[in-house]
Enzyme design. Structure first.
Site, PDB file in Angstrom:
ATOM      1  N   HIS A 209       7.421 -61.194  17.262  1.00 18.17           N
ATOM      2  CA  HIS A 209       6.046 -60.777  16.982  1.00 18.17           C
ATOM      3  C   HIS A 209       6.023 -59.493  16.147  1.00 18.17           C
ATOM      4  O   HIS A 209       5.229 -58.582  16.425  1.00 18.17           O
ATOM      5  CB  HIS A 209       5.286 -60.573  18.299  1.00 18.17           C
ATOM      6  CG  HIS A 209       3.807 -60.766  18.186  1.00 18.17           C
ATOM      7  ND1 HIS A 209       3.035 -60.069  17.280  1.00 18.17           N
ATOM      8  CD2 HIS A 209       2.949 -61.562  18.862  1.00 18.17           C
ATOM      9  CE1 HIS A 209       1.768 -60.420  17.416  1.00 18.17           C
ATOM     10  NE2 HIS A 209       1.690 -61.331  18.375  1.00 18.17           N
TER      11      HIS A 209
ATOM     12  N   ASP B 271      -5.975 -66.148  12.856  1.00 21.11           N
ATOM     13  CA  ASP B 271      -5.144 -66.137  14.063  1.00 21.11           C
ATOM     14  C   ASP B 271      -4.937 -67.591  14.452  1.00 21.11           C
ATOM     15  O   ASP B 271      -5.397 -68.044  15.499  1.00 21.11           O
ATOM     16  CB  ASP B 271      -5.815 -65.339  15.182  1.00 21.11           C
ATOM     17  CG  ASP B 271      -4.882 -65.083  16.364  1.00 21.11           C
ATOM     18  OD1 ASP B 271      -3.683 -65.438  16.262  1.00 21.11           O
ATOM     19  OD2 ASP B 271      -5.342 -64.524  17.381  1.00 21.11           O
TER      20      ASP B 271
ATOM     21  N   GLU C 118       4.453 -65.747  12.846  1.00 20.81           N
ATOM     22  CA  GLU C 118       5.199 -66.058  14.059  1.00 20.81           C
ATOM     23  C   GLU C 118       5.652 -67.520  14.025  1.00 20.81           C
ATOM     24  O   GLU C 118       4.836 -68.434  14.163  1.00 20.81           O
ATOM     25  CB  GLU C 118       4.331 -65.792  15.287  1.00 20.81           C
ATOM     26  CG  GLU C 118       3.831 -64.371  15.390  1.00 20.81           C
ATOM     27  CD  GLU C 118       2.628 -64.250  16.320  1.00 20.81           C
ATOM     28  OE1 GLU C 118       2.803 -64.485  17.529  1.00 20.81           O
ATOM     29  OE2 GLU C 118       1.515 -63.967  15.824  1.00 20.81           O
TER      30      GLU C 118
ATOM     31  N   HIS D 279       1.674 -65.321  25.536  1.00 21.33           N
ATOM     32  CA  HIS D 279       3.031 -64.791  25.338  1.00 21.33           C
ATOM     33  C   HIS D 279       3.796 -64.621  26.653  1.00 21.33           C
ATOM     34  O   HIS D 279       4.479 -63.615  26.872  1.00 21.33           O
ATOM     35  CB  HIS D 279       2.986 -63.471  24.582  1.00 21.33           C
ATOM     36  CG  HIS D 279       2.457 -63.589  23.189  1.00 21.33           C
ATOM     37  ND1 HIS D 279       2.776 -64.643  22.360  1.00 21.33           N
ATOM     38  CD2 HIS D 279       1.635 -62.772  22.467  1.00 21.33           C
ATOM     39  CE1 HIS D 279       2.171 -64.479  21.188  1.00 21.33           C
ATOM     40  NE2 HIS D 279       1.469 -63.367  21.233  1.00 21.33           N
TER      41      HIS D 279
ATOM     42  N   ARG E  81      -0.594 -69.172  23.324  1.00 23.89           N
ATOM     43  CA  ARG E  81      -1.518 -69.363  24.441  1.00 23.89           C
ATOM     44  C   ARG E  81      -1.279 -70.659  25.201  1.00 23.89           C
ATOM     45  O   ARG E  81      -0.963 -71.692  24.612  1.00 23.89           O
ATOM     46  CB  ARG E  81      -2.962 -69.323  23.923  1.00 23.89           C
ATOM     47  CG  ARG E  81      -3.360 -67.975  23.339  1.00 23.89           C
ATOM     48  CD  ARG E  81      -4.723 -68.026  22.662  1.00 23.89           C
ATOM     49  NE  ARG E  81      -5.134 -66.683  22.214  1.00 23.89           N
ATOM     50  CZ  ARG E  81      -4.833 -66.159  21.041  1.00 23.89           C
ATOM     51  NH1 ARG E  81      -4.103 -66.863  20.161  1.00 23.89           N
ATOM     52  NH2 ARG E  81      -5.231 -64.941  20.725  1.00 23.89           N
TER      53      ARG E  81
END
Length: 356
Positions: free
Chosen positions: A182, A254, A320, A111, A86
């Site tokens: 991803h 996350d 990631e 992304h 982000r």
């Protein structure tokens, strides 16, 4: 028992934005096969033998290019860029000039924007049995980013059951860059339940708390005595539902982990996941300073994968490897600036083995 196999290559032959799309297969001498697509330079499948020797597809995805185009979750297996993760409010300033990326994740650019690298057909330069090279030239101003950026992503499958991903990029103007893969992993086999039973270890003493829009507050926090402590193996689901402000903001995990420095040379595992069901172990090695743990919190059941099974919440996890989210706006974070004459290089390895 589920019989996993690779998708049919014919179902990936398509014309998209004036380019042809394909499915590319890599294989090694130990029973591992990898399917890649030039749409998004993405991982479609990774078949690895489980503890009984049965080929098991450990990556979520689809059987045709049409299903990828229609998917609710658009990031399955992609190369994410030009800036993975982000950027707050879709804006950043570089050398006194402010650049705007159209938000596609609430107020944030995620992304690389709606038409980031995941949504492009990459060119293939080399394909052998064990490796495939993809490249893409991102025009100056594409999605709002400055500079013409030439990017190469190389996939190599070794006989040590390692999928090695190497990134390289050059620019003609100062720009920002953050590249990752991803892939959504389920080591039980894609579509085979959730991943909350998976054992996970992350070599990180700190992580980055986020605000209500999932942007890092800028101050790393120690994982000790928090649900974010994966320094020793524990099930992904052990603490995922405990009352916690940060878990609530992410609807689960996350968050970006600040990797311990000794695991950022791709020599030692930065993270390891194990399926107790299949015995499949995956080590993640990287040269990147950060690792985003995402536990499939927004998989909604709308997408049906390669086995015809709906992908439900927590049906996969992502690890990631990356620079930190919102780095262009956070000067205390490792820099994501790339200038003319410099070469961006990064490497990540997914290494598969069996726990006896």
């Amino acid at each position: 028992m589920t019989h996993y196999r690779l998708p049919n290559a014919r179902d990936f032959e398509h014309q998209l934005a004036g380019k042809s799309t394909h499915l590319i297969t890599l294989e090694n001498n130990r029973g591992v096969t990898v399917a890649l697509a030039d749409f998004g330079a993405r991982i479609v499948s990774i078949l690895v033998p489980d503890k009984l020797g049965n080929p098991t597809d450990v990556v979520l995805g689809f059987n045709s290019i049409q299903e990828y185009l229609a998917a609710d979750e658009v990031y399955h297996g992609v190369t994410a860029g030009r800036f993975a993760n982000r950027i707050a409010n879709g804006r950043f300033t570089l050398e006194g000039e402010t650049f705007y990326i159209t938000p596609n994740n609430g107020p944030n650019a995620l992304h690389g924007g709606a038409n980031g690298f995941h949504n492009r057909v990459w060119d293939r330069r080399v394909v052998y049995k064990e490796k495939a090279d993809f490249y893409y030239v991102s025009a100056d101003g594409e999605e709002g980013f400055p500079g013409k950026l030439s990017v190469m992503v190389k996939y190599r499958l070794t006989d040590n059951n390692e999928l090695v991903i190497t990134y390289r990029a050059e620019t003609d103007k100062p720009t920002v860059i953050n590249l990752t893969n991803h892939a959504f992993f389920n080591l039980n086999g894609e579509g085979n339940g959730n991943v909350l039973d998976h054992l996970l270890q992350i070599q990180a003493d700190a992580y980055l708390p986020v605000d209500a829009h999932q942007i890092p507050t800028g101050v790393p926090e120690r994982v000790e005595n928090t649900p974010f402590d994966f320094r020793k193996f524990k099930p992904i689901g052990q603490d995922i539902n405990v009352p916690d402000d940060q878990l609530a903001k992410g609807n689960g995990y996350d968050h970006n982990y600040v990797l311990n420095r000794d695991v950022t040379t791709a020599q030692l595992p930065a993270a390891t996941a194990i399926s107790p069901l299949t015995g499949i172990r995956m080590d993640v090695l990287t040269t990147e300073p950060g690792l985003q743990l995402y536990t499939g919190n927004f998989l909604s059941g709308k997408d049906k994968g390669k086995q015809g099974v709906s992908y439900e919440k927590h049906g996969a996890f992502c690890l990631e490897t990356q620079h930190f989210p919102d780095s262009p706006n956070q000067p205390d974070f490792p820099s994501t600036l790339l200038s003319p004459g410099q070469v961006f290089q990064s490497e990540t390895v997914y290494r598969f083995s069996i726990v006896k």
